[in-house]
Every structure is written in structure tokens, then in C-alpha cells.
Design a protein around this motif. Sequence first.
Motif, short mmCIF file in Angstrom:
data_model
loop_
_atom_site.label_atom_id
_atom_site.label_comp_id
_atom_site.label_asym_id
_atom_site.label_seq_id
_atom_site.Cartn_x
_atom_site.Cartn_y
_atom_site.Cartn_z
N GLN A 303 51.69 36.32 50.24
CA GLN A 303 52.56 35.36 49.90
C GLN A 303 52.30 33.86 50.39
O GLN A 303 52.21 32.68 49.60
N VAL A 304 52.23 33.91 51.77
CA VAL A 304 51.85 32.79 52.35
C VAL A 304 50.44 32.05 51.80
O VAL A 304 50.21 31.02 51.86
N THR A 307 51.13 30.66 48.58
CA THR A 307 51.80 29.54 48.63
C THR A 307 51.02 28.40 49.13
O THR A 307 51.03 27.02 48.74
N SER A 308 50.16 28.78 50.18
CA SER A 308 49.37 27.60 50.94
C SER A 308 48.38 27.16 49.77
O SER A 308 48.13 25.97 49.85
N GLU A 310 48.96 26.77 46.57
CA GLU A 310 49.64 26.03 45.55
C GLU A 310 49.98 24.84 46.22
O GLU A 310 49.87 23.90 45.42
N ALA A 311 50.37 24.79 47.56
CA ALA A 311 50.74 23.56 48.21
C ALA A 311 49.55 22.83 48.25
O ALA A 311 49.70 21.57 48.01
#
Length: 338
Positions: A303-304, A307-308, A310-311
Motif C-alpha cells: 500500500q505504501v 501510495t508513493s 500515486e503521490a
Amino acid sequence: MEDEALADIADRLYAGALDNFVSARAAAAKEVAHRDEDLAAAVRGLPKPSVAAWAVNMLARHRPDVLAELGELGERMRSAQDSLDAPALRELGRERRTMLADAVDTARSVAREQGRSISDTMASDVEETLRALTADQGAASAVGSGRLLKVLSADGVNDVDLEGAVALPGLLPARSTEDAGAARRAPETTAPKTTTSRGQSAREPSAKTRTTAALGSEPKPDKPRLEAVRQTPRAASPPALERARAALAEAQAAEGEASRLAAELQEQEEQTRSRIVELQQETAELRARLKSAEESLERARKQVAGTSAEAKQAKRAAEKASRTAMLAQERVLRLDNH
């Protein structure tokens, strides 16, 4: 050859390091050879002790108090055995086991101080020898001499075999002779001495006889057996049946103590096994929790990672939008100026 000189040399050799015994013996023989070849030959004939015997010798040299305590216990045990006092034998047996364990630990420590470690096997031999010390006065004298050559063993009924057990058996101190004779002398051995017409004891050798013996005119025994200990007549031993019964009482006491110890150990074993089962269950639970935590950790890592990514993509989009906004603002300003 001077017996005192030979005893002094032997004491120095048997008090030294075991690994250096042979070289020290050769050096001692060489040192006296120029003045007394017989003495040198006797020195060269001194046997090297076994490792266990050396350890006992170190104990005799450096901790004689330990041997004295065991010797005193042995006298009490022999007295209880002669009187067939089973309760006393049981109590003394327990005391001896404790004292022997402490004595072996002390022997290990002394041996280490003298530069050599004692294995478990050698420690068992040391314990067997010290047990023999408590069973037989002659063994006590041999051990206390500091010139022991081999392991001693006692069966509780027969005398300890002292043949070849100690270096220079004929030169042991006469002190133990008096102790042994006084403690266990039979009635017939204390009978009054008869005297000859010259007032000399019939049992005491004449000066001429002593001189003849000293010069070696009379034949000596082929295998001397601790003459210094045995020169006083030994006491008449209790009947074989009584001695066997006393030995049986001591063995039964030892059996009872061993059974008690075995029961305690069995109980400890059962408690340990129960604890093992509890720990196994706890381990299984912890492993399940660990597996669940590891799975959660892996999902969180994914997930990290997502998310990273996507960020980063959002950041790039924001930067692009910012540049676009700036360009649009500049265009608006230009148009307003026209």
C-alpha cells in the motif's frame, strides 16, 4: 643411600607439575648421582602418578584440611559400622556424599591452580579414591602422604588394595600407625608384653636384630605393603557376616537416599514437561500472530508503495498544473497591456 634424602626428593617431585615429572625426576637423579649412585637409581625408579592420583596429591599438599575432615568422618563411619549402628551409618553416608562432592570441587580448583584441568572421568576417580580414604586407615595414610600413584577403591567389606598405590611405602610417617593401632586394636593385641631375663620386651626386637635388619641381612618381603601403616598388628575384623550386614545397612541407606532423589527428579521432570507443553502452545500462538503480522506488514508495504507512486504522479501533475497556471497568468498580463 639415605632414606630421608630419598623422601625429600620424592616429596618435591610429587608436589610438582605432572607434565614436568619425568624431566624433574631425571634432573634430580643426575644431581645426586655424583655422590650416591644408589640414591640416584632409587630416584630414577620413582613412578609417575596417574592424573587422578596427581590431583589427589595436589589436594594433600595444598588443602590437607579437606583430607583431615574426610579422615575424621571415616573414623566415625568405621566406628558406626563396627557397632552395627544403621541409623548412624545412614546419616554419615549422607554426610559423606556431601563432603565428597565438595572435596572433588576443591580438587578441581587446586588442579586448575596448578595448571591442569580435571575431566569428569578423572573427577570420578578422585571421588572414588577419597571414598576409599574414609573406608580404610591404610588408604588414608597413602592419600595423606602426597605420594599417591594410582586410584584407590573400596568395596565396604574388604581392605583397600594398597599394592603399588604409593611411592616409598616404607617411608610413610609413623603417625598413622599409632592412630590405626589405637583405634581398632583387638583385645589380644593389647596384652601385656612379656620380658626376657634381661628385662627386654619379648615383642620388641633387640638392638642387634634392628641393626641386622637395617644392614639388609634378613630377607625383605618381595612386595612391601605400606609397612609404616601395617607395622602395628591390625585389629581383628568383625565377623564377615556382621561386616556384610553393616555394608548392607549402608547400601540400603544409600538406596533410600537415591530413591528419594530419583522421586524428586521425576517430579521435576514432570513439571518441566508440563512447562514445555505450555511453551509449545504459546510458541504456536506467537507464530500465528507473527504470521498475521507479517502478512499485514506486507500489505502495508504494498500500500505504501502504491501510495508513493500515486503521490509522485500527483506531485508531477501539480507541478505541471502550476507551470500551466503561470503561463496563463503571463498571457493574461500581456493581453491587458495591449
